[in-house]
Design an enzyme around this catalytic site. Structure first.
Site, PDB file in Angstrom:
ATOM      1  N   HIS A  59      -8.194  -4.586  -0.632  1.00 34.83           N
ATOM      2  CA  HIS A  59      -6.856  -3.998  -0.564  1.00 34.83           C
ATOM      3  C   HIS A  59      -5.855  -4.993   0.018  1.00 34.83           C
ATOM      4  O   HIS A  59      -4.744  -5.160  -0.502  1.00 34.83           O
ATOM      5  CB  HIS A  59      -6.938  -2.734   0.289  1.00 34.83           C
ATOM      6  N   SER A  66       0.823  -1.204   0.000  1.00 33.84           N
ATOM      7  CA  SER A  66       0.000   0.000   0.000  1.00 33.84           C
ATOM      8  C   SER A  66       0.864   1.263   0.000  1.00 33.84           C
ATOM      9  O   SER A  66       1.639   1.495  -0.925  1.00 33.84           O
ATOM     10  CB  SER A  66      -0.965  -0.031   1.182  1.00 33.84           C
ATOM     11  N   ASP A 118      -0.440  -3.755  -4.160  1.00 34.30           N
ATOM     12  CA  ASP A 118      -1.550  -2.815  -4.246  1.00 34.30           C
ATOM     13  C   ASP A 118      -1.131  -1.422  -3.748  1.00 34.30           C
ATOM     14  O   ASP A 118      -1.601  -0.960  -2.696  1.00 34.30           O
ATOM     15  CB  ASP A 118      -2.770  -3.307  -3.465  1.00 34.30           C
TER      16      ASP A 118
END
Length: 459
Positions: free
Chosen positions: A260, A166, A190
């Site tokens: 996510h 992330s 991601d």
């Protein structure tokens, strides 16, 4: 030169001192910083801790000195090093996946696995503060890697692998940019989308940040970043909504994090060797589902690239091709892998018909079924149709299979479709033979069951 030799000498002295102390004292473990909501409300000041794990201590972290990496005896600078970098931590709790990821990385090869714990800085209800802290944390980590190089026998940049999750993916990109793209590899799981959707390449992860950059997308329509940002970008289930994840806000926290976080669990699955997720290079997920991208001609004689730690096997080809998009589909649960077949059908019917295809595979006791309904299929006289059939379960050996053409006509007379040939080719199991059947008369909306036959060699 003298300064470098001095640093080496200091490191060796500290190394010996550390070994003597370890022989007479019990080693204590250093753990990831554990905060709570009070810290998030009040805000945290950035502090970066580096926790070392190796094959000999996969469950016991040892905090490293930023200025003197060689002071830790377990840190062998001749080994490759993998840095694990977490993202935004709105609750302050350690990531649930961190321990497993460390252990699985240590099993891949003899590595220095270093967890970059910047929880004090990432744990803040103000996301904008956490984003700003990525730049400061990146400078800190850059300085540490430079110190790892300080000795003549120190670490090599091309043996450094940054794995960022992330917001941590962009942090890894900033480190790579600081080191002029000489880092060996960056893996972005991601990469975060908020605050980065309009960012320039200098303001986010991009292919120039390392010698090789691979990216996995699982939540592009929410917390993830849309687009392509590596030498190869994998898009699980198209890169947005993931199977098994909640679709409504009434599911609570899982609604926000499931898609996510799936990127990490897919990467873990590949590390654990429990699933092999093959990515098919293609221009779009729709084209992939239509069966247009199943050959991987550019990679032959090698197979299609596989997601995960071993993707560097395809590095040279990917660098030659430029930025590559690769797509795959998964199930909702472990081991995530679908059983995929290329299906070639040749129809011969008098009237033009439109519909979808159902295929069911039987192995005697169990069966699995798929519906190929990405779009309405066209069935007419002597038409060859190529399909991608993906099943949630891998039933083997296949003893029977059934096919149904669902036309959608429930009121009028049923028409018949002549299937001159149907051929199913296992995509992920090349050792298994293709299955064929010839000249079948099918009544629309009705299942036709048959035993597969060996395919003619000339087909």
């Amino acid at each position: 030169m003298l300064q470098r030799q001095f640093l080496c000498l200091v490191g060796l002295l500290l190394l010996c001192e550390g070994q003597e102390q370890n022989s007479v004292a019990t080693v204590s473990c250093d753990s990831f910083t554990d905060l709570d909501l009070s810290h998030c409300f009040l805000g945290t000041t950035l502090y970066v801790r580096l926790l070392l794990y190796t094959r000999s201590n996969p469950r016991c972290g040892r905090e490293l000195s930023h200025r003197r990496p060689a002071s830790e005896p377990l840190l062998n600078l001749s080994r490759p090093s993998a840095f694990v970098i977490h993202g935004y931590r709105p609750t302050g709790a350690p990531p649930v996946w961190i321990d497993l990821l460390v252990r699985l990385l240590a099993e891949q090869e003899d590595l220095n696995v270093i967890v970059v714990d910047w929880n004090r800085g990432a744990a803040n209800l103000n996301y904008f503060t956490a984003v700003a802290n990525t730049w400061h944390a990146a400078r800190n980590l850059t300085a540490f890697i430079v110190n790892m190089q300080a000795c003549e026998e120190g670490a090599s940049l091309d043996a450094v692998h940054l794995i960022g999750v992330s917001l941590g993916a962009h942090l890894a990109g900033f480190v790579g940019a600081n080191l002029k793209g000489k880092i060996g590899r960056i893996t972005g799981l991601d990469p975060a989308g908020p605050m980065f959707t309009s960012a320039t390449e200098a303001e986010r992860l991009d292919p120039s940040d390392a010698m090789f950059v691979d990216v996995l997308h699982t939540d592009m329509d929410s917390f993830g970043l849309n687009g392509a940002h590596g030498h190869i970008d994998y898009y699980a289930n198209g890169g947005a909504d993931q199977p098994g994840c909640p679709k409504t806000i009434f599911s609570g926290k899982s609604y926000f994090v499931c898609d996510h976080q799936r990127s990490v669990f897919l990467f873990l699955c590949g590390l654990n060797r429990t699933c092999t997720l093959t990515g098919y290079p293609c221009t779009s997920y729709s084209d992939f589902l239509d069966g247009r991208c199943l050959q991987c001609e550019a990679f032959k004689p090698a197979p299609c690239p596989v997601l995960g730690y071993d993707v560097s096997r395809w590095k040279d080809t990917l660098l030659r091709l430029g930025q590559t998009k690769a797509f795959f589909s998964t199930t909702a649960t472990l081991p995530y892998r679908k059983a995929s077949y290329r299906v070639d059908m040749v129809t011969w019917n008098q009237y033009l018909r439109w519909g979808v295809v159902y295929i069911r595979l039987y192995n005697g006791r169990d069966y699995t079924e798929t519906r190929i309904d990405q779009k309405l299929l066209r069935f007419e006289r002597y038409t060859t149709t190529r399909l991608l059939a993906q099943f949630d379960d891998d039933v083997h050996p296949v003893q029977k299979l059934s096919v149904r053409l669902a036309i959608g006509n429930v009121m009028g007379p049923r028409y018949k479709v002549r299937l001159l040939r149907i051929r199913l080719i296992p995509l992920d199991r090349p050792e298994r033979p293709a299955m064929c059947r010839y000249d079948i008369i099918m009544e629309e909306n009705m299942d036709v069951m048959f035993r597969p036959l060996p395919c003619d060699s000339h087909l």
